[in-house]
Design an enzyme around this catalytic site. Structure first.
Site, PDB file in Angstrom:
ATOM      1  N   ARG A  40       0.524   1.418   1.726  1.00 20.71           N
ATOM      2  CA  ARG A  40       1.697   1.480   0.842  1.00 20.71           C
ATOM      3  C   ARG A  40       1.531   2.460  -0.320  1.00 20.71           C
ATOM      4  O   ARG A  40       1.873   2.172  -1.471  1.00 20.71           O
ATOM      5  CB  ARG A  40       2.046   0.094   0.292  1.00 20.71           C
ATOM      6  N   SER A  88       9.104  -6.183  -0.515  1.00 18.88           N
ATOM      7  CA  SER A  88       7.953  -6.855  -1.143  1.00 18.88           C
ATOM      8  C   SER A  88       7.725  -6.355  -2.566  1.00 18.88           C
ATOM      9  O   SER A  88       7.710  -5.150  -2.810  1.00 18.88           O
ATOM     10  CB  SER A  88       6.684  -6.578  -0.338  1.00 18.88           C
ATOM     11  N   GLU A 118       3.988  -3.319  -5.692  1.00 24.34           N
ATOM     12  CA  GLU A 118       4.379  -2.338  -4.673  1.00 24.34           C
ATOM     13  C   GLU A 118       5.634  -1.606  -5.166  1.00 24.34           C
ATOM     14  O   GLU A 118       5.789  -0.407  -4.941  1.00 24.34           O
ATOM     15  CB  GLU A 118       4.650  -3.040  -3.332  1.00 24.34           C
TER      16      GLU A 118
HETATM   17  C1  LIG Z   1      15.054  -5.100   2.802  1.00 33.49           C
HETATM   18  C2  LIG Z   1      13.843  -4.232   2.577  1.00 33.49           C
HETATM   19  C3  LIG Z   1      12.798  -4.270   3.479  1.00 33.49           C
HETATM   20  C4  LIG Z   1      11.663  -3.471   3.292  1.00 33.49           C
HETATM   21  N1  LIG Z   1      10.657  -3.515   4.217  1.00 33.49           N
HETATM   22  C5  LIG Z   1       9.606  -2.669   4.086  1.00 33.49           C
HETATM   23  C6  LIG Z   1       8.575  -2.653   5.090  1.00 33.49           C
HETATM   24  O1  LIG Z   1       8.600  -3.394   6.064  1.00 33.49           O
HETATM   25  N2  LIG Z   1       7.548  -1.766   4.934  1.00 33.49           N
HETATM   26  C7  LIG Z   1       7.479  -0.915   3.869  1.00 33.49           C
HETATM   27  O2  LIG Z   1       6.545  -0.120   3.795  1.00 33.49           O
HETATM   28  N3  LIG Z   1       8.435  -0.930   2.902  1.00 33.49           N
HETATM   29  C8  LIG Z   1       9.490  -1.775   2.996  1.00 33.49           C
HETATM   30  N4  LIG Z   1      10.450  -1.786   2.021  1.00 33.49           N
HETATM   31  C9  LIG Z   1      10.315  -0.924   0.829  1.00 33.49           C
HETATM   32  C10 LIG Z   1      10.960   0.463   0.972  1.00 33.49           C
HETATM   33  O3  LIG Z   1      11.929   0.454   1.990  1.00 33.49           O
HETATM   34  C11 LIG Z   1       9.942   1.554   1.271  1.00 33.49           C
HETATM   35  O4  LIG Z   1       8.952   1.620   0.266  1.00 33.49           O
HETATM   36  C12 LIG Z   1      10.613   2.939   1.409  1.00 33.49           C
HETATM   37  O5  LIG Z   1       9.716   3.834   2.015  1.00 33.49           O
HETATM   38  C13 LIG Z   1      11.071   3.514   0.087  1.00 33.49           C
HETATM   39  O6  LIG Z   1      11.822   4.687   0.367  1.00 33.49           O
HETATM   40  P1  LIG Z   1      13.008   5.159  -0.585  1.00 33.49           P
HETATM   41  O7  LIG Z   1      13.539   6.428  -0.062  1.00 33.49           O
HETATM   42  O8  LIG Z   1      13.980   4.054  -0.757  1.00 33.49           O
HETATM   43  O9  LIG Z   1      12.191   5.438  -1.913  1.00 33.49           O
HETATM   44  P2  LIG Z   1      12.634   5.100  -3.417  1.00 33.49           P
HETATM   45  O10 LIG Z   1      12.698   3.610  -3.587  1.00 33.49           O
HETATM   46  O11 LIG Z   1      13.820   5.874  -3.790  1.00 33.49           O
HETATM   47  O12 LIG Z   1      11.368   5.664  -4.213  1.00 33.49           O
HETATM   48  C14 LIG Z   1      10.094   5.100  -4.048  1.00 33.49           C
HETATM   49  C15 LIG Z   1       9.075   6.001  -4.752  1.00 33.49           C
HETATM   50  O13 LIG Z   1       9.004   7.241  -4.066  1.00 33.49           O
HETATM   51  C16 LIG Z   1       9.367   8.333  -4.922  1.00 33.49           C
HETATM   52  N5  LIG Z   1      10.149   9.258  -4.086  1.00 33.49           N
HETATM   53  C17 LIG Z   1      11.219   8.972  -3.297  1.00 33.49           C
HETATM   54  N6  LIG Z   1      11.599  10.060  -2.620  1.00 33.49           N
HETATM   55  C18 LIG Z   1      10.759  11.056  -2.985  1.00 33.49           C
HETATM   56  C19 LIG Z   1      10.636  12.436  -2.635  1.00 33.49           C
HETATM   57  N7  LIG Z   1      11.448  13.023  -1.757  1.00 33.49           N
HETATM   58  N8  LIG Z   1       9.659  13.171  -3.223  1.00 33.49           N
HETATM   59  C20 LIG Z   1       8.812  12.609  -4.124  1.00 33.49           C
HETATM   60  N9  LIG Z   1       8.877  11.319  -4.508  1.00 33.49           N
HETATM   61  C21 LIG Z   1       9.835  10.548  -3.930  1.00 33.49           C
HETATM   62  C22 LIG Z   1      10.164   7.719  -6.063  1.00 33.49           C
HETATM   63  O14 LIG Z   1      10.023   8.479  -7.243  1.00 33.49           O
HETATM   64  C23 LIG Z   1       9.462   6.359  -6.190  1.00 33.49           C
HETATM   65  O15 LIG Z   1       8.277   6.489  -6.933  1.00 33.49           O
HETATM   66  C24 LIG Z   1      11.587  -2.604   2.165  1.00 33.49           C
HETATM   67  C25 LIG Z   1      12.654  -2.559   1.254  1.00 33.49           C
HETATM   68  C26 LIG Z   1      13.770  -3.375   1.452  1.00 33.49           C
HETATM   69  C27 LIG Z   1      14.922  -3.302   0.490  1.00 33.49           C
END
Ligand SMILES: Cc1cc2nc3c(=O)[nH]c(=O)nc-3n(C[C@H](O)[C@H](O)[C@H](O)COP(=O)(O)OP(=O)(O)OC[C@H]3O[C@@H](n4cnc5c(N)ncnc54)[C@H](O)[C@@H]3O)c2cc1C
Length: 309
Positions: free
Chosen positions: A183, A232, A302
């Site tokens: 993660r 999480s 996380e």
């Molecule tokens: C219902 C639900 C279920 C989930 N299940 C899982 C799971 O099973 N496994 C898991 O690993 N995660 C899970 N997650 C968490 C989440 O989906 C992941 O961490 C996902 O990869 C985050 O991606 P995001 O684009 O939404 O990032 P964001 O939430 O927008 O950002 C997360 C971080 O990444 C940075 N960031 C985002 N995009 C970029 C970019 N292009 N360049 C540089 N930095 C960037 C942001 O600044 C921040 O620090 C879940 C979330 C939800 C709501």
């Protein structure tokens, strides 16, 4: 008119409008861009639709000394109630995806994990079934090394390209240089991931769909329904589960305003509507303290927290 907290002058707003195109908003509530539906306003929220336009925004902000921050799908974010000073870059309009050779994919960071999975399936390419039910963008997934028990981005990524937020220069990294860990990654927070290359394996659509369906069914049984969340809250500590530890101290169902430690899954804190980040922070501190006291284990977040209190 600029709000009292905004760092932006009227001429900076005008310049950002010219560089960012239609997808520029000022004093934009970030609760609109996070799955938790929590978060104060960003001085500016910009979603450039090309890498060139993104570079132009970055260069301008750097020259003006304006702080920059990146968000993807907002599915792992707790944005604090005071919002974000400076400019929030959203990747959501960077949407190219193409097959490269027999088994490769090049994908922009704003493509959703769901779209990536459906394109790979249509090309009969397997290896990312672990994404079934994981929301967010590919860029966020790279930074977080998103995954499940079936695998994670680290397993399929060959290269990642970022732009430095200081000078918009392009940086290309091979997989080992991305520092993928459970993660997380060592992709620097002062860069924005713009595109990635994945190497997958030939697989029938039936096989891919069956694996994804069973993962989704398993998730459906365990995940809380009906309230906004960001997955999480804490990482699992080595050899244990954050959810088990939080549940063991009787924390399930604990509420702070409209924020609650879900009765269905102790490691998911949910927003019943109108919760503030301050409420979530109180729950986080309380859960941490109780687990530390009972088990001597320090839980690590996380979720990523951004913005001002
Ligand atoms: C219902 C639900 C279920 C989930 N299940 C899982 C799971 O099973 N496994 C898991 O690993 N995660 C899970 N997650 C968490 C989440 O989906 C992941 O961490 C996902 O990869 C985050 O991606 P995001 O684009 O939404 O990032 P964001 O939430 O927008 O950002 C997360 C971080 O990444 C940075 N960031 C985002 N995009 C970029 C970019 N292009 N360049 C540089 N930095 C960037 C942001 O600044 C921040 O620090 C879940 C979330 C939800 C709501």
């Amino acid at each position: 008119m600029a709000t009292s907290r905004s760092l932006l002058t009227e001429s900076q707003r005008q310049a950002l409008r010219e560089r960012g195109g239609e997808q520029v908003r000022f004093d934009e509530p970030l609760s609109r861009h996070t799955t938790l539906k929590i978060g104060g306003p960003a001085d500016a929220w910009i979603a450039p639709s090309s890498i060139e336009s993104l570079q132009s925004v970055i260069s301008y902000c750097h020259a003006q000394g304006l702080p920059l921050l990146t968000i993807g799908g907002g599915s792992n974010l707790l944005v604090l109630d005071g919002g974000v000073r400076g400019v929030v870059l959203s990747t959501r309009a960077l949407r190219e995806i193409e097959r490269v050779g027999e088994t490769g994919i090049r994908v922009h960071s704003g493509v959703s994990t769901g779209k990536l999975l459906s394109c790979a399936t249509s090309w009969h390419l397997g290896g990312i079934e672990f994404l079934g039910g994981v929301p967010g963008s590919v860029g966020g997934g790279m930074v977080m090394n998103a995954g499940t028990y079936l695998g994670e981005f680290k397993d399929v990524t060959t290269r990642v390209r970022s732009l430095r937020l200081s000078d918009a220069a392009s940086v290309l990294r091979d997989n080992p240089e991305c520092g993928f860990v459970y993660r997380g990654s060592s992709l620097p927070s002062d860069e924005i991931v713009v595109e990635s290359w994945l190497e997958l394996v030939p697989r029938s659509q039936e096989e891919i769909k069956a694996t994804v369906a069973s993962l989704r069914a398993r998730r459906k049984e365990r995940e809380p329904k009906g309230a906004s969340n960001a997955g999480s809250v804490f990482k699992n500590p080595e050899g244990d589960f954050a959810g088990r530890l939080i549940e063991s101290v009787g924390f399930k169902g604990t509420r702070e305003g409209q924020a609650e430690c879900s009765p269905a899954h102790a490691n998911w804190f949910v927003n019943h509507g109108g919760a503030r980040a301050a409420d979530m922070l109180k729950l986080i501190d309380l859960a941490r303290a109780r687990v530390q006291e009972a088990h001597g284990i320090e839980l690590t977040l996380e979720w990523k927290c951004i913005g001002e209190k």
